[in-house]
Design an enzyme around this catalytic site. Structure first.
Site, PDB file in Angstrom:
ATOM      1  N   ARG A 282       0.799  -1.238   0.000  1.00 57.93           N
ATOM      2  CA  ARG A 282       0.000   0.000   0.000  1.00 57.93           C
ATOM      3  C   ARG A 282       0.826   1.280   0.000  1.00 57.93           C
ATOM      4  O   ARG A 282       1.908   1.320   0.580  1.00 57.93           O
ATOM      5  CB  ARG A 282      -0.919   0.022   1.232  1.00 57.93           C
ATOM      6  CG  ARG A 282      -1.981  -1.049   1.167  1.00 57.93           C
ATOM      7  CD  ARG A 282      -2.836  -1.119   2.421  1.00 57.93           C
ATOM      8  NE  ARG A 282      -3.899  -2.092   2.222  1.00 57.93           N
ATOM      9  CZ  ARG A 282      -3.715  -3.420   2.306  1.00 57.93           C
ATOM     10  NH1 ARG A 282      -2.530  -3.902   2.605  1.00 57.93           N
ATOM     11  NH2 ARG A 282      -4.720  -4.239   2.080  1.00 57.93           N
TER      12      ARG A 282
ATOM     13  N   ASP B 258      -1.955  -9.726   8.294  1.00 59.53           N
ATOM     14  CA  ASP B 258      -1.817  -9.023   7.020  1.00 59.53           C
ATOM     15  C   ASP B 258      -0.828  -7.877   7.262  1.00 59.53           C
ATOM     16  O   ASP B 258      -1.177  -6.705   7.170  1.00 59.53           O
ATOM     17  CB  ASP B 258      -3.190  -8.506   6.551  1.00 59.53           C
ATOM     18  CG  ASP B 258      -3.169  -8.026   5.104  1.00 59.53           C
ATOM     19  OD1 ASP B 258      -2.084  -8.023   4.509  1.00 59.53           O
ATOM     20  OD2 ASP B 258      -4.242  -7.646   4.589  1.00 59.53           O
TER      21      ASP B 258
ATOM     22  N   HIS C  32       2.730 -12.843  -5.583  1.00 63.33           N
ATOM     23  CA  HIS C  32       1.601 -12.955  -4.655  1.00 63.33           C
ATOM     24  C   HIS C  32       1.000 -14.367  -4.662  1.00 63.33           C
ATOM     25  O   HIS C  32      -0.232 -14.524  -4.619  1.00 63.33           O
ATOM     26  CB  HIS C  32       0.549 -11.909  -5.029  1.00 63.33           C
ATOM     27  CG  HIS C  32      -0.272 -11.426  -3.892  1.00 63.33           C
ATOM     28  ND1 HIS C  32      -1.081 -12.259  -3.146  1.00 63.33           N
ATOM     29  CD2 HIS C  32      -0.423 -10.198  -3.357  1.00 63.33           C
ATOM     30  CE1 HIS C  32      -1.692 -11.552  -2.221  1.00 63.33           C
ATOM     31  NE2 HIS C  32      -1.310 -10.290  -2.310  1.00 63.33           N
TER      32      HIS C  32
ATOM     33  N   HIS D 208      -0.947  -2.505  -4.519  1.00 61.66           N
ATOM     34  CA  HIS D 208      -0.409  -3.441  -5.507  1.00 61.66           C
ATOM     35  C   HIS D 208      -0.385  -2.892  -6.939  1.00 61.66           C
ATOM     36  O   HIS D 208      -0.754  -3.580  -7.896  1.00 61.66           O
ATOM     37  CB  HIS D 208      -1.222  -4.744  -5.476  1.00 61.66           C
ATOM     38  CG  HIS D 208      -1.018  -5.555  -4.222  1.00 61.66           C
ATOM     39  ND1 HIS D 208       0.085  -5.462  -3.439  1.00 61.66           N
ATOM     40  CD2 HIS D 208      -1.823  -6.491  -3.621  1.00 61.66           C
ATOM     41  CE1 HIS D 208      -0.003  -6.306  -2.413  1.00 61.66           C
ATOM     42  NE2 HIS D 208      -1.160  -6.928  -2.491  1.00 61.66           N
TER      43      HIS D 208
ATOM     44  N   GLU E  37       4.883 -12.583   0.882  1.00 60.03           N
ATOM     45  CA  GLU E  37       5.295 -11.640  -0.158  1.00 60.03           C
ATOM     46  C   GLU E  37       6.554 -10.933   0.313  1.00 60.03           C
ATOM     47  O   GLU E  37       6.505 -10.120   1.238  1.00 60.03           O
ATOM     48  CB  GLU E  37       4.190 -10.616  -0.403  1.00 60.03           C
ATOM     49  CG  GLU E  37       2.839 -11.215  -0.743  1.00 60.03           C
ATOM     50  CD  GLU E  37       1.676 -10.313  -0.315  1.00 60.03           C
ATOM     51  OE1 GLU E  37       1.643  -9.128  -0.674  1.00 60.03           O
ATOM     52  OE2 GLU E  37       0.794 -10.803   0.408  1.00 60.03           O
TER      53      GLU E  37
HETATM   54  C1  GLA Z   1      -2.097  -8.209   0.137  1.00 60.70           C
HETATM   55  C2  GLA Z   1      -2.658  -7.233   1.078  1.00 60.70           C
HETATM   56  C3  GLA Z   1      -3.953  -7.715   1.595  1.00 60.70           C
HETATM   57  C4  GLA Z   1      -4.896  -8.026   0.470  1.00 60.70           C
HETATM   58  C5  GLA Z   1      -4.266  -9.012  -0.445  1.00 60.70           C
HETATM   59  C6  GLA Z   1      -5.130  -9.280  -1.638  1.00 60.70           C
HETATM   60  O1  GLA Z   1      -1.486  -9.259   0.742  1.00 60.70           O
HETATM   61  O2  GLA Z   1      -1.793  -6.890   2.140  1.00 60.70           O
HETATM   62  O3  GLA Z   1      -4.523  -6.753   2.432  1.00 60.70           O
HETATM   63  O4  GLA Z   1      -5.178  -6.862  -0.241  1.00 60.70           O
HETATM   64  O5  GLA Z   1      -3.023  -8.561  -0.868  1.00 60.70           O
HETATM   65  O6  GLA Z   1      -6.447  -9.521  -1.303  1.00 60.70           O
END
Ligand code: GLA
Length: 391
Positions: A117, A288, A215, A142, A355
């Site tokens: 982000r 996350d 991803h 992304h 990731e």
């Molecule tokens: C990343 C983001 C998540 C989500 C996924 C896709 O990993 O950090 O918040 O957006 O991609 O759904």
């Protein structure tokens, strides 16, 4: 001293696996000398706007296969052996291009120009402010509306002893709002030890920001009807980046000690994932977040970032990277609305992602390692996903 905790995680992992299935045999390690690694090209249909797509099947001598399409540089399938030598697909994805084009959350794809982000889709570089699409609430995620996951890459089979696929893409100046023509190269190599090596590089003609990753969503059980909650994971990270409720890092580098974010020793993914008394778990709807790798980030040096072990199948995966951070995402947004390969419905926590990347929102956070790329520089990172089987 620095690596001891992580080594103890490894030991715990192998001990746990020995305990689980003492009578299980390792798959045969005998390599048939007549077998050669191969890479084959076939059709993957056409995009809605008529572009022909290809599917490349990389196969090593051990029998691991990885299929990759030039749409988004996407890993469509990836087979890995279980403790009985049975190869199964361990990634989420779609059977055909129409599935991907319907809009899936980056299954197996290359993510860029900026993975993760950027707050409010804005950043300044050399005195100029740039505005990107806000495709994730108020934030940019992304690479934007048509990121590197949704473009058709040029693909080329590279002559090499190991199956190697080179993908290139030129992202135009101001594409998705980013400055500079960016020439990107991603090389996938399937090694004989069941590792997939991904090498990313890029150059630009104007100062820009870059953060590339893959991803892939994994479920090492090989059956996506299962959740990933019983997988055990160790992260070689003593700090993580707390986020606000829109998942933008607050800027703090927080110790994992005493929190559900401590994976210095191997833990079940599901053990603390619903600890919503923890504000960070609540904000993420699970995990996350970006974890910061332990030790010094020396440019170009590979470090072990994560080890995942799935007790039923015996499959284990290690992630090694030159990147300083790793986003561990537990499929919290999967909600049963996507029908994936073989018609399986992907529900919440059907897969997890690891990731490797620079920190999210770095263009707005001067204390984070820089993601700025200048015209005289070359962006270059490497990540390896290495599979093995625990006894
Ligand atoms: C990343 C983001 C998540 C989500 C996924 C896709 O990993 O950090 O918040 O957006 O991609 O759904």
């Amino acid at each position: 001293m620095k690596n001891i905790l992580f080594l103890s995680a490894l030991t715990a992992l192998s001990l746990a696996s020995c305990k689980q299935n003492p009578e299980q045999k390792q798959p045969s390690q005998i390599v048939d000398l007549n077998k050669q690694p191969t890479i084959e090209k076939s059709s993957f249909g056409k995009t809605k706007d008529g572009q022909s797509l290809d599917l490349y099947t990389l196969k090593n001598v051990a029998g691991m296969t990885v299929t990759i399409t030039n749409y988004g540089g996407t890993i469509v399938s990836w087979t890995a052996p279980d403790r009985n030598g049975k190869y199964e697909d361990i990634t989420l994805g779609c059977d055909s291009i129409s599935g991907y084009e319907k809009g899936v959350p980056y299954f197996g794809s290359i993510v860029g120009r900026y993975g993760n982000r950027i707050a409010k889709g804005k950043f300044s570089l050399e005195g100029k402010t740039y505005t990107l699409a806000t495709n994730n609430g108020a934030n940019h995620l992304h690479g934007g509306i048509k990121g590197f996951d949704k473009v058709v890459w040029n693909a080329m089979i590279v002559e090499s002893p190991q199956p190697t696929l080179k993908l290139t893409y030129v992202s135009k100046d101001m594409e998705e709002g980013y400055p500079g023509n960016l020439s990107v190269e991603v090389i996938y190599t399937l090694l004989k030890d069941n590792s997939l090596k991904i090498e990313y590089s890029a150059t630009t003609d104007k100062t820009t920001v870059v953060n590339l990753t893959n991803h892939a969503y994994f479920n090492l059980t090989g059956d996506m009807n299962n959740t990933i909650l019983d997988h055990e994971i160790a992260l070689n990270c003593d700090k993580f980046l707390p986020v606000d409720k829109t998942l933008i890092p607050t800027g703090e580098l927080k110790s994992v000690e005493g929190t559900p974010f401590d994976f210095l020793t191997s833990q079940k993914i599901g053990a603390r994932i619903n600890d919503t008394l923890n504000e960070q778990i609540k904000f993420g709807g699970g995990y996350d977040h970006a974890w910061i790798l332990k030790g010094q980030n020396t440019e170009g040096a590979m470090r072990s970032a994560a080890i995942v072990y799935e007790p039923k199948s015996g499959r284990a995966m290690e992630v090694l990277t030159t990147e300083p951070a790793i986003q561990f995402y537990t499929g919290n947004f999967l909600d049963g609305t996507i029908k994936g390969k073989g018609g399986v419905i992907y529900k919440k926590r059907s897969g997890f992602c690891l990731e490797t990347e620079h920190y999210p929102d770095s263009p707005n956070q001067s204390k984070f390692p820089t993601t700025t790329l200048k015209p005289n520089q070359t962006y270059s990172t490497t990540t390896i996903y290495r599979f093995s089987v625990a006894k």
